[in-house]
Motif scaffolding. Structure first.
Motif, mmCIF file in Angstrom:
data_model
loop_
_atom_site.group_PDB
_atom_site.id
_atom_site.type_symbol
_atom_site.label_atom_id
_atom_site.label_comp_id
_atom_site.label_asym_id
_atom_site.label_seq_id
_atom_site.Cartn_x
_atom_site.Cartn_y
_atom_site.Cartn_z
ATOM 1 N N SER A 231 0.721 -4.397 3.457
ATOM 2 C CA SER A 231 0.324 -5.028 2.189
ATOM 3 C C SER A 231 -1.164 -4.877 1.908
ATOM 4 O O SER A 231 -1.976 -4.597 2.804
ATOM 5 N N VAL A 232 -1.522 -5.099 0.668
ATOM 6 C CA VAL A 232 -2.929 -5.086 0.264
ATOM 7 C C VAL A 232 -3.679 -6.225 0.950
ATOM 8 O O VAL A 232 -4.865 -6.098 1.258
ATOM 9 N N ARG B 227 0.850 -1.190 0.000
ATOM 10 C CA ARG B 227 0.000 0.000 0.000
ATOM 11 C C ARG B 227 0.889 1.245 0.000
ATOM 12 O O ARG B 227 2.039 1.204 0.438
ATOM 13 N N TRP B 228 0.363 2.356 -0.488
ATOM 14 C CA TRP B 228 1.064 3.651 -0.472
ATOM 15 C C TRP B 228 2.391 3.593 -1.228
ATOM 16 O O TRP B 228 3.331 4.317 -0.911
ATOM 17 N N ASN B 229 2.465 2.721 -2.232
ATOM 18 C CA ASN B 229 3.699 2.545 -3.003
ATOM 19 C C ASN B 229 4.905 2.262 -2.098
ATOM 20 O O ASN B 229 6.042 2.606 -2.425
ATOM 21 N N LEU C 196 0.875 5.031 9.471
ATOM 22 C CA LEU C 196 1.984 4.454 8.718
ATOM 23 C C LEU C 196 2.556 5.344 7.618
ATOM 24 O O LEU C 196 3.740 5.232 7.293
ATOM 25 N N ALA C 197 1.727 6.207 7.020
ATOM 26 C CA ALA C 197 2.155 6.931 5.820
ATOM 27 C C ALA C 197 2.521 8.386 6.071
ATOM 28 O O ALA C 197 2.702 9.149 5.115
ATOM 29 N N GLY C 198 2.629 8.792 7.339
ATOM 30 C CA GLY C 198 3.150 10.112 7.646
ATOM 31 C C GLY C 198 2.173 11.269 7.530
ATOM 32 O O GLY C 198 2.588 12.429 7.560
ATOM 33 N N PHE C 199 0.877 11.003 7.406
ATOM 34 C CA PHE C 199 -0.113 12.075 7.321
ATOM 35 C C PHE C 199 -0.423 12.610 8.719
ATOM 36 O O PHE C 199 -0.530 11.829 9.672
#
Length: 200
Positions: free
Chosen positions: A53-54, A41-43, A150-153
């Motif tokens: 993972s997806v 996910r999220w490249n 996880l993605a820093g938002f």
């Protein structure tokens, strides 16, 4: 005469899946689980030792379906939620802006794969609109949790893009990305539980 380019992919099960005209007979759950557990996910732009993972995302969406408005989901509805991103075992997880840039041809391609998956596992080729709406709510809640944890938002930024989840218990979920082998096993175990003849 020029030879037509190869349009099928060989899976670890030995199946050859025609990407332009996918047959349900060439869809195997082991291939789906293996592929989704290795698609990030999220490249891959997430924190932790492993990508999220997806396969893990799919398990989370199926879990969050319980909290969406409406009657308790049926086993078949849960299975549909678990498989909502199944085409990505073949085409990967493209971020939404890139999907939009590719346009309708990509969406049609994705839809053909989804239809083959649904037919293979005894689900309606096209899920009911009400179920799709519930899955979308769960999917957006999952995206918010992934974005923040996880993605820093920042929370405000994630809320702007995905909406702050209003689903009971969603904000208490803690995400811990797992190695691909563990994600594969968890996905297959959940699929087996939902596919059992005596599944509630």
């Amino acid at each position: 005469m020029a030879k037509a380019p190869r349009a099928w992919q060989r899976m670890l099960s030995g199946r050859r899946l025609d990407l332009l005209d996918p047959s349900p007979l060439d869809v195997e759950i082991e291939d789906i689980a293996h592929g989704l557990a290795r698609v990030a996910r999220w490249n891959g732009q997430t924190s932790g030792d492993w990508p999220f993972s997806v396969a893990e995302h799919s398990l989370l969406v199926e879990r969050l379906l319980d909290a969406t408005p409406g009657p308790p989901p049926t086993v078949r509805e849960r299975l549909t939620a678990l498989l909502h991103d199944a085409p990505e075992y073949v085409i990967g997880d493209m971020i939404s802006p890139f999907k939009a840039a590719l346009g309708l041809d990509y969406k049609a391609f994705e839809a053909r794969l989804a239809t083959a998956v649904h037919i293979r596992f005894g689900l309606p080729p096209t899920p009911a609109a009400a179920l799709l709406a519930r899955i979308k709510k769960a999917d957006r809640a999952s995206a918010y949790l992934e974005a923040v944890q996880l993605a820093g938002f920042a929370e405000a930024e994630a809320a702007r893009f995905f909406g702050r989840p209003r689903l009971d218990g969603a904000l208490r979920i803690v995400l811990r990305p797992a190695p691909p082998a563990e994600a594969t096993t968890a996905f297959l175990e959940r699929f087996a539980a939902l596919s059992a003849p005596d599944a509630p």
